[in-house]
Design a protein around this motif. Structure first.
Motif, mmCIF file in Angstrom:
data_model
loop_
_atom_site.group_PDB
_atom_site.id
_atom_site.type_symbol
_atom_site.label_atom_id
_atom_site.label_comp_id
_atom_site.label_asym_id
_atom_site.label_seq_id
_atom_site.Cartn_x
_atom_site.Cartn_y
_atom_site.Cartn_z
ATOM 1 N N SER A 136 36.572 17.934 -27.770
ATOM 2 C CA SER A 136 35.287 17.346 -27.362
ATOM 3 C C SER A 136 34.634 16.505 -28.452
ATOM 4 C CB SER A 136 34.323 18.453 -26.927
ATOM 5 O OG SER A 136 34.842 19.159 -25.832
ATOM 6 N N HIS A 188 35.305 15.601 -18.879
ATOM 7 C CA HIS A 188 36.554 14.887 -19.142
ATOM 8 C C HIS A 188 36.840 13.867 -18.054
ATOM 9 C CE1 HIS A 188 40.406 14.690 -21.283
ATOM 10 N NE2 HIS A 188 40.925 14.393 -20.101
ATOM 11 N N VAL A 192 29.981 18.779 -21.431
ATOM 12 C CA VAL A 192 31.110 17.916 -21.753
ATOM 13 C C VAL A 192 31.895 17.675 -20.473
ATOM 14 C CG1 VAL A 192 33.182 17.659 -23.163
ATOM 15 C CG2 VAL A 192 31.208 18.887 -24.093
ATOM 16 N N VAL A 218 28.281 14.692 -22.667
ATOM 17 C CA VAL A 218 29.263 14.021 -23.509
ATOM 18 C C VAL A 218 30.476 13.688 -22.642
ATOM 19 C CG1 VAL A 218 30.814 14.307 -25.487
ATOM 20 C CG2 VAL A 218 28.482 15.246 -25.571
ATOM 21 N N HIS A 219 30.821 12.420 -22.584
ATOM 22 C CA HIS A 219 32.011 11.983 -21.846
ATOM 23 C C HIS A 219 33.175 11.912 -22.817
ATOM 24 C CE1 HIS A 219 29.956 11.061 -18.103
ATOM 25 N NE2 HIS A 219 28.960 10.631 -18.853
ATOM 26 N N LYS A 220 34.312 12.487 -22.415
ATOM 27 C CA LYS A 220 35.474 12.486 -23.304
ATOM 28 C C LYS A 220 36.736 12.119 -22.552
ATOM 29 C CE LYS A 220 36.642 17.439 -23.098
ATOM 30 N NZ LYS A 220 37.953 17.329 -22.475
ATOM 31 N N ASP A 251 36.363 10.996 -30.636
ATOM 32 C CA ASP A 251 35.913 9.727 -30.074
ATOM 33 C C ASP A 251 34.753 9.905 -29.092
ATOM 34 O OD1 ASP A 251 36.011 6.933 -29.972
ATOM 35 O OD2 ASP A 251 37.373 6.924 -28.247
ATOM 36 N N THR A 252 33.837 10.839 -29.431
ATOM 37 C CA THR A 252 32.622 11.056 -28.630
ATOM 38 C C THR A 252 31.418 11.099 -29.556
ATOM 39 O OG1 THR A 252 32.536 13.484 -28.770
ATOM 40 C CG2 THR A 252 33.939 12.530 -27.024
ATOM 41 N N GLU A 253 30.237 11.222 -28.963
ATOM 42 C CA GLU A 253 28.993 11.324 -29.723
ATOM 43 C C GLU A 253 28.585 12.781 -29.970
ATOM 44 O OE1 GLU A 253 29.333 10.349 -26.588
ATOM 45 O OE2 GLU A 253 27.699 11.137 -25.392
#
Length: 187
Positions: free
Chosen positions: A89, A54, A52, A82-84, A92-94
């Protein structure tokens, strides 16, 4: 014990171990070494490692040196990133979709910062039905005492303490050290 049906798997989350996040953090090298150990064990045991990262409009602008993951923790091709933009985490993430695809109902959490993205993700996973284990010696935070926060070591200790007692119907939390991590189902 997860409340998520047909999701017996475990995943290791490595949250925000980025240059600008852990620079100057207490026990930085020890924490990163513990995370590297967890990553190696997860890979050996075919446990998904999910990274993850940020970004924001301040000190963690996407593509900047501060935004980059620390060099001691190289991500392998095929391991999801995962970009947040929020502390949780999941927000609005996958992340949820990635975990569902892999049959994951239990999370092992490591990274930074203890009092922000770690806590938010612990709670985010827990309220979504996951069993969530915090690795007590594999997370850290920055010094925010100038703003009235406790010393970083106290923030880390408090996070470990209170997460160790988390439980709810059908799911559990818990805090363990790196040497005690099991990637099997929660007990």
């Amino acid at each position: 014990m997860t409340t998520l049906p047909d999701r017996p798997g475990t995943a290791l989350l490595v949250i925000d171990v980025q240059n600008g996040v852990v620079e100057g953090a207490p026990r930085r090298d020890e924490v990163i070494a513990n995370i590297a150990s967890l990553v190696d064990r997860a890979r050996t045991e075919d446990v998904p490692v999910i990274w993850v990262q940020h970004s924001d409009d301040g000190g963690l602008k996407e593509g900047s040196e501060a935004w980059q993951y620390v060099s001691e923790l190289p991500r392998r091709e095929g391991e999801p990133l995962v970009h947040k933009r929020y502390s949780d985490s999941f927000e609005d993430t996958e992340l949820e979709a990635l975990l569902a695809e892999r049959g994951v109902g239990r999370l092992v959490v490591s990274g930074a910062q203890s009092d922000a993205c770690i806590r938010s993700t612990l709670h985010g996973g827990f309220v979504r039905g996951y069993d969530v284990t915090l690795v007590g010696d594999a997370h850290t935070t920055e010094d925010l005492t100038q703003f009235g926060a406790p010393a970083p070591e106290l923030v880390i200790a408090h996070t470990n303490l209170y997460w160790g007692f988390q439980k709810a119907p059908g799911r559990c939390g818990g805090t363990v050290d790196t040497a005690e991590v099991s990637f099997g189902a929660a007990e």
